[in-house]
Design a protein around this motif. Structure first.
Motif, PDB file in Angstrom:
ATOM      1  N   GLU A  88      -9.657  -6.057  -2.758  1.00 22.11           N
ATOM      2  CA  GLU A  88      -9.412  -7.310  -2.010  1.00 22.11           C
ATOM      3  C   GLU A  88      -7.992  -7.831  -2.210  1.00 22.11           C
ATOM      4  O   GLU A  88      -7.551  -8.698  -1.460  1.00 22.11           O
ATOM      5  CB  GLU A  88     -10.373  -8.424  -2.462  1.00 22.11           C
ATOM      6  CG  GLU A  88     -11.816  -8.100  -2.475  1.00 22.11           C
ATOM      7  CD  GLU A  88     -12.265  -7.496  -3.794  1.00 22.11           C
ATOM      8  OE1 GLU A  88     -12.419  -6.247  -3.819  1.00 22.11           O
ATOM      9  OE2 GLU A  88     -12.439  -8.237  -4.771  1.00 22.11           O
ATOM     10  N   LEU A  89      -7.306  -7.339  -3.187  1.00 21.72           N
ATOM     11  CA  LEU A  89      -5.954  -7.854  -3.449  1.00 21.72           C
ATOM     12  C   LEU A  89      -5.081  -7.706  -2.208  1.00 21.72           C
ATOM     13  O   LEU A  89      -4.382  -8.631  -1.810  1.00 21.72           O
ATOM     14  CB  LEU A  89      -5.308  -7.113  -4.624  1.00 21.72           C
ATOM     15  CG  LEU A  89      -3.874  -7.535  -4.929  1.00 21.72           C
ATOM     16  CD1 LEU A  89      -3.850  -8.891  -5.622  1.00 21.72           C
ATOM     17  CD2 LEU A  89      -3.155  -6.532  -5.817  1.00 21.72           C
ATOM     18  N   LEU A  90      -5.152  -6.557  -1.601  1.00 24.69           N
ATOM     19  CA  LEU A  90      -4.310  -6.309  -0.426  1.00 24.69           C
ATOM     20  C   LEU A  90      -5.113  -6.477   0.860  1.00 24.69           C
ATOM     21  O   LEU A  90      -4.610  -7.015   1.838  1.00 24.69           O
ATOM     22  CB  LEU A  90      -3.715  -4.900  -0.513  1.00 24.69           C
ATOM     23  CG  LEU A  90      -2.478  -4.637   0.293  1.00 24.69           C
ATOM     24  CD1 LEU A  90      -1.370  -5.630  -0.054  1.00 24.69           C
ATOM     25  CD2 LEU A  90      -1.966  -3.219   0.047  1.00 24.69           C
ATOM     26  N   GLY A  91      -6.383  -6.048   0.832  1.00 25.08           N
ATOM     27  CA  GLY A  91      -7.210  -6.129   2.037  1.00 25.08           C
ATOM     28  C   GLY A  91      -6.547  -5.404   3.181  1.00 25.08           C
ATOM     29  O   GLY A  91      -6.083  -4.266   3.036  1.00 25.08           O
ATOM     30  N   SER A  92      -6.433  -6.085   4.284  1.00 28.06           N
ATOM     31  CA  SER A  92      -5.831  -5.451   5.466  1.00 28.06           C
ATOM     32  C   SER A  92      -4.351  -5.806   5.611  1.00 28.06           C
ATOM     33  O   SER A  92      -3.731  -5.504   6.616  1.00 28.06           O
ATOM     34  CB  SER A  92      -6.588  -5.893   6.719  1.00 28.06           C
ATOM     35  OG  SER A  92      -6.609  -7.307   6.763  1.00 28.06           O
ATOM     36  N   ALA A  93      -3.824  -6.489   4.599  1.00 27.64           N
ATOM     37  CA  ALA A  93      -2.417  -6.914   4.699  1.00 27.64           C
ATOM     38  C   ALA A  93      -1.461  -5.761   4.384  1.00 27.64           C
ATOM     39  O   ALA A  93      -1.821  -4.819   3.693  1.00 27.64           O
ATOM     40  CB  ALA A  93      -2.155  -8.058   3.727  1.00 27.64           C
ATOM     41  N   GLN A  94      -0.249  -5.867   4.928  1.00 28.64           N
ATOM     42  CA  GLN A  94       0.763  -4.853   4.610  1.00 28.64           C
ATOM     43  C   GLN A  94       1.279  -5.056   3.199  1.00 28.64           C
ATOM     44  O   GLN A  94       1.661  -4.129   2.528  1.00 28.64           O
ATOM     45  CB  GLN A  94       1.934  -4.955   5.588  1.00 28.64           C
ATOM     46  CG  GLN A  94       1.642  -4.317   6.917  1.00 28.64           C
ATOM     47  CD  GLN A  94       2.908  -3.933   7.650  1.00 28.64           C
ATOM     48  OE1 GLN A  94       4.002  -4.195   7.212  1.00 28.64           O
ATOM     49  NE2 GLN A  94       2.748  -3.314   8.794  1.00 28.64           N
ATOM     50  N   TYR A  95       1.325  -6.301   2.818  1.00 27.17           N
ATOM     51  CA  TYR A  95       1.759  -6.618   1.466  1.00 27.17           C
ATOM     52  C   TYR A  95       1.230  -7.989   1.087  1.00 27.17           C
ATOM     53  O   TYR A  95       0.776  -8.746   1.956  1.00 27.17           O
ATOM     54  CB  TYR A  95       3.298  -6.591   1.359  1.00 27.17           C
ATOM     55  CG  TYR A  95       3.988  -7.784   1.975  1.00 27.17           C
ATOM     56  CD1 TYR A  95       4.392  -8.847   1.184  1.00 27.17           C
ATOM     57  CD2 TYR A  95       4.215  -7.860   3.349  1.00 27.17           C
ATOM     58  CE1 TYR A  95       5.022  -9.948   1.746  1.00 27.17           C
ATOM     59  CE2 TYR A  95       4.845  -8.954   3.906  1.00 27.17           C
ATOM     60  CZ  TYR A  95       5.248  -9.993   3.107  1.00 27.17           C
ATOM     61  OH  TYR A  95       5.865 -11.088   3.668  1.00 27.17           O
ATOM     62  N   THR A  96       1.256  -8.282  -0.157  1.00 30.40           N
ATOM     63  CA  THR A  96       0.899  -9.620  -0.589  1.00 30.40           C
ATOM     64  C   THR A  96       1.772  -9.997  -1.792  1.00 30.40           C
ATOM     65  O   THR A  96       2.282  -9.120  -2.482  1.00 30.40           O
ATOM     66  CB  THR A  96      -0.608  -9.744  -0.917  1.00 30.40           C
ATOM     67  OG1 THR A  96      -0.924 -11.109  -1.126  1.00 30.40           O
ATOM     68  CG2 THR A  96      -0.994  -8.956  -2.156  1.00 30.40           C
ATOM     69  N   VAL A  97       1.933 -11.270  -1.979  1.00 27.16           N
ATOM     70  CA  VAL A  97       2.787 -11.748  -3.071  1.00 27.16           C
ATOM     71  C   VAL A  97       1.930 -12.537  -4.050  1.00 27.16           C
ATOM     72  O   VAL A  97       1.234 -13.472  -3.655  1.00 27.16           O
ATOM     73  CB  VAL A  97       3.920 -12.660  -2.556  1.00 27.16           C
ATOM     74  CG1 VAL A  97       4.946 -12.913  -3.649  1.00 27.16           C
ATOM     75  CG2 VAL A  97       4.576 -12.075  -1.341  1.00 27.16           C
ATOM     76  N   MET A 112       2.191   1.965   3.484  1.00 27.53           N
ATOM     77  CA  MET A 112       3.394   1.194   3.824  1.00 27.53           C
ATOM     78  C   MET A 112       4.637   1.871   3.241  1.00 27.53           C
ATOM     79  O   MET A 112       5.673   1.978   3.907  1.00 27.53           O
ATOM     80  CB  MET A 112       3.243  -0.230   3.237  1.00 27.53           C
ATOM     81  CG  MET A 112       4.430  -1.126   3.483  1.00 27.53           C
ATOM     82  SD  MET A 112       4.537  -1.633   5.188  1.00 27.53           S
ATOM     83  CE  MET A 112       5.870  -2.808   5.081  1.00 27.53           C
ATOM     84  N   SER A 132       0.832  -1.207   0.000  1.00 29.68           N
ATOM     85  CA  SER A 132       0.000   0.000   0.000  1.00 29.68           C
ATOM     86  C   SER A 132       0.864   1.254   0.000  1.00 29.68           C
ATOM     87  O   SER A 132       2.051   1.212   0.324  1.00 29.68           O
ATOM     88  CB  SER A 132      -0.903  -0.009   1.228  1.00 29.68           C
ATOM     89  OG  SER A 132      -0.093   0.031   2.378  1.00 29.68           O
TER      90      SER A 132
END
Lengths: 418, 312
Positions: free
Chosen positions: A368-377, A228, A225
Motif C-alpha cells: 500500500e505504500l506506493l499503491g498505484s502511484a508512480q511515486y510517493t513521498v 518507473m 517502483s
C-alpha cells in the motif's frame, strides 16, 4: 713645505705605518681609522654582550615573575589553554576517529548556530589572591542558546584539581532552568575550612552536565517502483527528480540545528534517492549520531525512530533488537510506526568529541505504500535524548598563608591581615 | 489651463489605484495562481494551477488540486492527466493516483482552443503538527499531430527543372508552405528523386527532419491511458508518419521513426515508380509543376509538472 716636514717627522716617530704616509697631511683623520674588519668585530662583540646581558636580565626577571602569585597563576592558565593543542592529544583523537568505520549518514545545513547549554567561563568571583581560611566563590558563565526548555536540570561540579575536594554549588545542584535563558547565577563555594588547608597556586575545575535532545531530524524519502526506474532508464530522460521537475538538493539529508549531537538519516549505503521498491528487496534505514561539540555524550537515555506505517523493521534480517538495530515497536499511530531503542542496548553508548556511531535496520514495505502511484513521498524521523558533559573549565587562585605558618612566597605581604 | 496638471494628476492617481488593485485578483489568493504558464511555440502545456508552487494549503479544509491545460497548437488533442505523489496519510480519500480526461475542440476553423481546467479531489487534509512540506506531480499524456505541407517538384527532367544534383544523390530541399505547431516541430523536408526504369518513372523519397521541441517525452501508444503506471520500458515510442494530401495516385509509404538522444527524428517516406508519362506517351508534369504534399506526424507525448507546497 712646513707641513711636509711635519709628516716626515710623524712617520719617523711611528705615528702611522711607514709607507702609508698620509696623503692629505698629518691632520687627516684616516690615518687613525681602524680597518673595516676590525670595526665589524668590535660591533659584534658589543652586540653579544648586550644580548647576554638582556638574556640574563630576562631570566632573572622571569624567574622573579614566575615566583610571584600572579606569575604562577598565569603559567598554569597558559598550560590549561594550550592543553587542547597538544600534538599527542590531537594524534590520539585522530586514532580514535579512525576506529569509526562503517556507514555514516550526515546531516546537512552546516548550521553554525549552537543550540543547547554553553559553558562560556568559570572565574573566581573577586580577587584571585585570597588569604588562607577565607571562603572563595567561583562563578559559572552559563548560557542557554537557541533553545526553549521547560525544566532542564544542569548538574554542576567544581573540584580542586588533583585533590578530592568538591565545592558547594549555589543555589542548588542540579540547577533547574526553564524558558529561553538561564536567569540564575550559578556559583561554587569553598568554605573557610577548605581554604584553610590550601596554599600557593590552586587550580579549580568547573564542570557542567546537562540532559538534552536532538529532535526534528527528519528525512524526506521518495519511494518509486522498479517499473518507473526502468521507464526512466529506457527513455534516457535523466534522473527521477529532473524528470518529475522536483527541485531537491541531493543527496537528501536531515537538517542539523546546532545541537551537541547531530542525527543523520540515510536510506542506503550510497544514500541515493528515490528508494526503488524491488521485489524481494528490503530498504535500509541508517541513523548516525555524531558528536559535534567539544564535550562528551555520556550516554543515550532515549532513542526513537518514527517511520511511515507501511514500513516496519524486518526483525529477521536486522536480527533485531541488537546493538546495530536496537529498536522495538513502541506505538502504532494512524500514519506512523514508532520504534524505541531498548535501554539496555543504548545506555552504554557514549561519544567522545568528533566520534560517530551508526545504527542500521532493514525494513519491510507494505504494497500500500506506493499503491498505484508512480511515486510517493514519506518521512523518516529520529530523536535522541542524551546526557552531555561540556568540557571542563579551570580557574586559578593563589592562597596566601597567614604569618607564622609555612606558606611560601608572599608570606610577608599578608602580615597586615593577621 | 491651470486645471490640466490637476486633471493629469487625478488620472494618474486613479490609474495607480486600479493597477495596485490588480494584486487583489485571484493570483494573490493563497494557494492559487502561482504557476499559470502560457503555451510557448504552439504546443500543449499542462501546469499545476493550485496549489501554486511553494504555496500554502490549510489542513482540515477540502483540498482540490487544479491542473490547467492549454493547447496553443492546431491539433484537437485528447488525453488524460493523472496526479500522483501525494502522501495518502495526509490527504484522505486520495488513493495514490487520480486521473481526468480532456479533449480540445475548436468552435470555429480559425478560433483558438479554450484552456481546460481539471479539478481533482476533493481531499481532506489531515491536521498536521506544525508546517509540513508536501508535493505532487501531474502527469499528462496525450495524442498529438504535427502537420507539414511541402511543395513537391516533379517534372520530366528533374535535374534540369527541379535543380536536383545527380552527383549529390538527386536531393533537393522541398519548400515548406505550412507547418502546424506541436511538441514535435519540423526542421525541414528533403526530396530525393531518382529515375527508375529509364527516364519515364521516378522514385521519390521524402526525408522529414523533425525535432522534439517541447519539454516532455514521447511515449508508446499503448501507454496513453496507462494512468499512473510508468511508461513501458519494453516498447520504444515512435513518430508515425502518414501522407494526408498528395494528388497523385501512387501510394506513399512512411516508416515510423524514433527520436534519438539528441531529440531529433528522421522520418522517411517513399513513393515508388511514379510514371512521368501517360498512356499516350505524353508528359504528365510540365516544367514548373509543383504538387503540394501534406505529411501528418502522429505521436503520443507525456509532460510532468510538479508542485511543492506547505500544509499548515
Amino acid at each position: 713645505m712646513v707641513k711636509e716636514k711635519e709628516h716626515e717627522q710623524d712617520a719617523e716617530a711611528g705615528s702611522y705605518p711607514t709607507g702609508q704616509k698620509p696623503k692629505y697631511g698629518p691632520f687627516d683623520i684616516r690615518r687613525y681609522s681602524p680597518t673595516q674588519e676590525s670595526k665589524e668585530k668590535r660591533k659584534s662583540n658589543v652586540l653579544f654582550f648586550v644580548a647576554l646581558f638582556a638574556i640574563i636580565m630576562l631570566a632573572v626577571y622571569g624567574w622573579y615573575w614566575y615566583n610571584t602569585p600572579g606569575g604562577e597563576r598565569q603559567v598554569v592558565q597558559l598550560k590549561n589553554a594550550l592543553a587542547p593543542y597538544n600534538p599527542a592529544t590531537w594524534y590520539m583523537g585522530k586514532l580514535s576517529q579512525a576506529q569509526d568505520i562503517g556507514n555514516v549518514w550526515s546531516a546537512g545545513g552546516g548550521n553554525e548556530t549552537l543550540k543547547g547549554v554553553l559553558f562560556d567561563s568559570f572565574k573566581v568571583a573577586g580577587s584571585e589572591e585570597i588569604p588562607q581560611g577565607s571562603p572563595v566563590v567561583f562563578a559559572y558563565g552559563l548560557k542557554l542558546a537557541n533553545a526553549v526548555v521547560s525544566k532542564l536540570p544542569l548538574t554542576l561540579s567544581c573540584n580542586i584539581k588533583d585533590k578530592d575536594i568538591a565545592g558547594d554549588i549555589i543555589p542548588s545542584n542540579p540547577l533547574i532552568i526553564s524558558g529561553k535563558r538561564i536567569t540564575q547565577n550559578a556559583r561554587c563555594r569553598f568554605n573557610s575550612e577548605i581554604t584553610k588547608e590550601l596554599s600557593g597556586t590552586v587550580e579549580v575545575e568547573g564542570g557542567v552536565i546537562f540532559p538534552f535532545s536532538t529532535t526534528d531530524a527528519k528525512l524526506k524519502v521518495y519511494f518509486t517502483s522498479e517499473e518507473m526506474e526502468q521507464s526512466l532508464l529506457s527513455a534516457d530522460e535523466g534522473d527521477f527528480f529532473s524528470y518529475l521537475g522536483i527541485d531537491e538538493q541531493l543527496p537528501l539529508r536531515t537538517a542539523y540545528n546546532g545541537e551537541p549531537i547531530e542525527l543523520g538519516i540515510g536510506v542506503s549505503t550510497e544514500n541515493e534517492q528515490p528508494v526503488v521498491l524491488r521485489e524481494g528487496y528490503n530498504p535500509l534505514i541508517g541513523i548516525t549520531l555524531n558528536n559535534r561539540w567539544d564535550g562528551k555524550m555520556l550516554n543515550l537515555t532515549e532513542f526513537r525512530l518514527i517511520i511511515p506505517k507501511e514500513l516496519s523493521i524486518n526483525q529477521e534480517i536486522s536480527q533485531n533488537p541488537n546493538g546495530l538495530c536496537p529498536f522495538t515497536l513502541a506505538r502504532q499511530g494512524k500514519t506512523t510506526n514508532e520504534y524505541r531503542a531498548s535501554e539496555e542496548l543504548i545506555e552504554q553508548v557514549s561519544l567522545e568529541k568528533g566520534r560517530l556511531r551508526s545504527f542500521e535496520c532493514w525494513l519491510d514495505v507494505a504494497p500500500e505504500l506506493l499503491g498505484s502511484a508512480q511515486y510517493t513521498v514519506k518521512e523518516y524521523e529520529a530523536e535522541a535524548d542524551y546526557v552531555y558533559q561540556l568540557p571542563s573549565r579551570t580557574a586559578t587562585i593563589t592562597v596566601k598563608g597567614v604569618a607564622g605558618k609555612e606558606t611560601g612566597i608572599g608570606e610577608d605581604l599578608l602580615s597586615p591581615l593577621v | 489651463m491651470g486645471i490640466k496638471p490637476i486633471a493629469i494628476a487625478c488620472i494618474c492617481l486613479v490609474s495607480l489605484f486600479f493597477i495596485s488593485g490588480c494584486d487583489m485578483l485571484p493570483n494573490s489568493i493563497p494557494g492559487f495562481g502561482g504557476n499559470d504558464e502560457s503555451s510557448v511555440g504552439g504546443v500543449l502545456s499542462a501546469s499545476i494551477f493550485a496549489p501554486s508552487n511553494n504555496g500554502k494549503v490549510l489542513s482540515d479544509y477540502p483540498f482540490k488540486p487544479i491542473v490547467k491545460i492549454k493547447n496553443a497548437g492546431q491539433f484537437e488533442a485528447e488525453g488524460q492527466t493523472c496526479i500522483t505523489g501525494l502522501d495518502k496519510d495526509v490527504f484522505s480519500v486520495f488513493t495514490g493516483c487520480e486521473c481526468k480526461s480532456f479533449k480540445f475542440e475548436k468552435e470555429g476553423a480559425t478560433s483558438e482552443f479554450e484552456p481546460i481546467s481539471l479539478e481533482f479531489g476533493s481531499y481532506t487534509v489531515k491536521p498536521q503538527e506544525g508546517d509540513a512540506n508536501q508535493q505532487f506531480s501531474a502527469i499528462t499524456r496525450y495524442e498529438y499531430v504535427t502537420d507539414v505541407t511541402a511543395d513537391l517538384c516533379i517534372s520530366n527532367d528533374i535535374y534540369e527543372d527541379c535543380g536536383a544534383d545527380p552527383d549529390a544523390g538527386g536531393a533537393i530541399d522541398a519548400k515548406i508552405s505550412r507547418v502546424s505547431g506541436g511538441p514535435i516541430s519540423i526542421e525541414g523536408v528533403q526530396e530525393t528523386v531518382s529515375y527508375t526504369g529509364g527516364s519515364d518513372t521516378v522514385t521519390l523519397i521524402f526525408t522529414i527532419n523533425a525535432r522534439k521541441s517541447a519539454t516532455g517525452r514521447l511515449i508508446p501508444e499503448s501507454d496513453l491511458n496507462a494512468q499512473c503506471t510508468p511508461v513501458s520500458a519494453d516498447e520504444t515510442p515512435k513518430v508515425q508518419a502518414a501522407v494526408r494530401e498528395f494528388p497523385i495516385t501512387t501510394p506513399i509509404r512512411c516508416r515510423d521513426a524514433e527520436v534519438s538522444a539528441d531529440s531529433t527524428a528522421t522520418i522517411i517516406c517513399e513513393a515508388k515508380d511514379i510514371s512521368l508519362i501517360n498512356a499516350k506517351g505524353q508528359a504528365v508534369f510540365e516544367k514548373g509543376y509543383t504538387v503540394p504534399i501534406t505529411f501528418s506526424l502522429r505521436y503520443f507525448f507525456e509532460t510532468v509538472a510538479s508542485s511543492k507546497f506547505v500544509v499548515s
